[in-house]
Write a protein that holds these residues in place. Structure first.
Motif, PDB file in Angstrom:
ATOM      1  N   SER A   1       0.539  -1.167   0.166  1.00  0.00           N
ATOM      2  CA  SER A   1      -0.319   0.307  -0.209  1.00  0.00           C
ATOM      3  C   SER A   1       0.524   1.106  -0.011  1.00  0.00           C
ATOM      4  N   GLY A   2       1.926   0.996   0.673  1.00  0.00           N
ATOM      5  CA  GLY A   2       2.872   2.168   0.472  1.00  0.00           C
ATOM      6  C   GLY A   2       2.554   3.012   1.735  1.00  0.00           C
ATOM      7  N   ASP A   3       2.125   2.817   2.829  1.00  0.00           N
ATOM      8  CA  ASP A   3       1.665   3.222   3.322  1.00  0.00           C
ATOM      9  C   ASP A   3       2.176   2.806   5.103  1.00  0.00           C
ATOM     10  N   LEU A   4       3.093   4.056   5.226  1.00  0.00           N
ATOM     11  CA  LEU A   4       3.923   3.950   6.678  1.00  0.00           C
ATOM     12  C   LEU A   4       3.731   3.261   7.947  1.00  0.00           C
ATOM     13  N   ILE A   5       1.893   3.510   8.102  1.00  0.00           N
ATOM     14  CA  ILE A   5       1.338   3.147   9.816  1.00  0.00           C
ATOM     15  C   ILE A   5       1.290   1.438   9.110  1.00  0.00           C
ATOM     16  N   ALA A   6       0.752   1.369   8.082  1.00  0.00           N
ATOM     17  CA  ALA A   6       0.620  -0.273   7.743  1.00  0.00           C
ATOM     18  C   ALA A   6       1.313  -0.910   7.583  1.00  0.00           C
ATOM     19  N   ILE A   7       2.919  -0.712   6.960  1.00  0.00           N
ATOM     20  CA  ILE A   7       3.752  -0.913   7.200  1.00  0.00           C
ATOM     21  C   ILE A   7       4.514  -1.368   8.421  1.00  0.00           C
ATOM     22  N   ALA A   8       3.969  -0.415   9.747  1.00  0.00           N
ATOM     23  CA  ALA A   8       4.968  -0.425  10.452  1.00  0.00           C
ATOM     24  C   ALA A   8       3.280  -1.528  11.444  1.00  0.00           C
ATOM     25  N   GLU A   9       2.573  -1.417  11.233  1.00  0.00           N
ATOM     26  CA  GLU A   9       1.461  -3.217  11.662  1.00  0.00           C
ATOM     27  C   GLU A   9       1.706  -3.777  11.618  1.00  0.00           C
ATOM     28  N   VAL A  10       2.042  -4.310   9.591  1.00  0.00           N
ATOM     29  CA  VAL A  10       3.165  -5.805   9.505  1.00  0.00           C
ATOM     30  C   VAL A  10       4.187  -5.785  10.361  1.00  0.00           C
ATOM     31  N   VAL A  11       4.951  -4.876  10.389  1.00  0.00           N
ATOM     32  CA  VAL A  11       6.011  -5.403  11.464  1.00  0.00           C
ATOM     33  C   VAL A  11       5.630  -5.912  13.012  1.00  0.00           C
ATOM     34  N   ARG A  12       5.014  -5.004  13.752  1.00  0.00           N
ATOM     35  CA  ARG A  12       5.001  -5.251  14.665  1.00  0.00           C
ATOM     36  C   ARG A  12       4.456  -6.258  15.286  1.00  0.00           C
ATOM     37  N   ASP A  13       3.589  -6.653  14.305  1.00  0.00           N
ATOM     38  CA  ASP A  13       2.327  -7.923  14.342  1.00  0.00           C
ATOM     39  C   ASP A  13       3.344  -9.978  14.013  1.00  0.00           C
ATOM     40  N   LEU A  14       4.608  -9.063  13.028  1.00  0.00           N
ATOM     41  CA  LEU A  14       4.707 -10.397  12.903  1.00  0.00           C
ATOM     42  C   LEU A  14       6.674 -10.351  13.228  1.00  0.00           C
ATOM     43  N   HIS A  15       6.364  -9.215  14.333  1.00  0.00           N
ATOM     44  CA  HIS A  15       7.754  -9.684  15.179  1.00  0.00           C
ATOM     45  C   HIS A  15       7.751 -10.419  16.205  1.00  0.00           C
ATOM     46  N   ARG A  16       9.030 -11.066  16.525  1.00  0.00           N
ATOM     47  CA  ARG A  16       8.983 -12.583  17.259  1.00  0.00           C
ATOM     48  C   ARG A  16      10.260 -12.281  17.855  1.00  0.00           C
ATOM     49  N   ALA A  17       9.746 -11.898  19.533  1.00  0.00           N
ATOM     50  CA  ALA A  17      11.211 -11.762  20.302  1.00  0.00           C
ATOM     51  C   ALA A  17      11.714 -13.204  20.774  1.00  0.00           C
TER      52      ALA A  17
END
Length: 169
Positions: free
Chosen positions: A104-120
């Motif tokens: 989408s090119g939407d920075l907030i949406a991209i940040a959501e993907v990073v947040r949701d898929l990040h694994r500790a």
């Protein structure tokens, strides 16, 4: 959609093209295509060793945009600190949604993907496709964050990683 004004983007401007992320306008050139003169933005994506030509009159329609504002970047970083929102839908459906957000090119949406898929480190392993989507989103976020903040990509990546690790603690 409105047409891009001729002076909206200039050579040496960093821009975001939804399907490819941050690129740099190298030049504006004219080409004749099927008997019509077309003015084109020539955009270089150095990391991908790719050059894209986008008609200036179709740039906005194609989703070409200026780099995000400092406020948008701050909002994206705040998004990273939030709790991961993982829907219970099937992976194929979620993967499709993540892919759409990344493109989408939407920075907030991209940040959501990073947040949701990040694994500790102590969380379960990511599947190959999860890792691919995570890395694609992280790369897009890092490149734009670096371009907006004027930081080196490695430094920007480290700052993003620190935010993600800090949130898990």
């Amino acid at each position: 959609m409105t047409k891009t004004k001729k002076n909206e983007f200039r050579p040496d401007d960093f821009v975001v093209y939804p399907a490819h992320g941050v690129g740099k306008i190298v030049s504006i050139e004219e080409q004749e295509v099927a008997g019509f003169k077309l003015e084109l933005f020539v955009i270089s994506f150095e990391k991908d060793k790719m050059t894209l030509r986008v008609p200036t009159n179709k740039a906005t329609e194609a989703g070409l945009r200026a780099l995000a504002s400092a406020d948008t970047v701050a909002h994206a970083m705040k998004t990273l600190k939030g709790k991961a929102k993982v829907k219970k839908a099937m992976w194929s459906r979620r993967a499709q949604e993540y892919e759409q957000k990344i493109n989408s090119g939407d920075l907030i949406a991209i940040a959501e993907v990073v947040r949701d898929l990040h694994r500790a480190d102590d969380q379960r392993e990511q599947s190959y496709s999860e890792r691919q989507l995570y890395e694609a989103a992280l790369e897009r976020l890092t490149r734009e964050y670096a371009a907006v903040s004027g930081r080196d990509e490695r430094v920007a990546g480290k700052e993003i990683e620190d935010v993600l690790v800090g949130r898990a603690a």
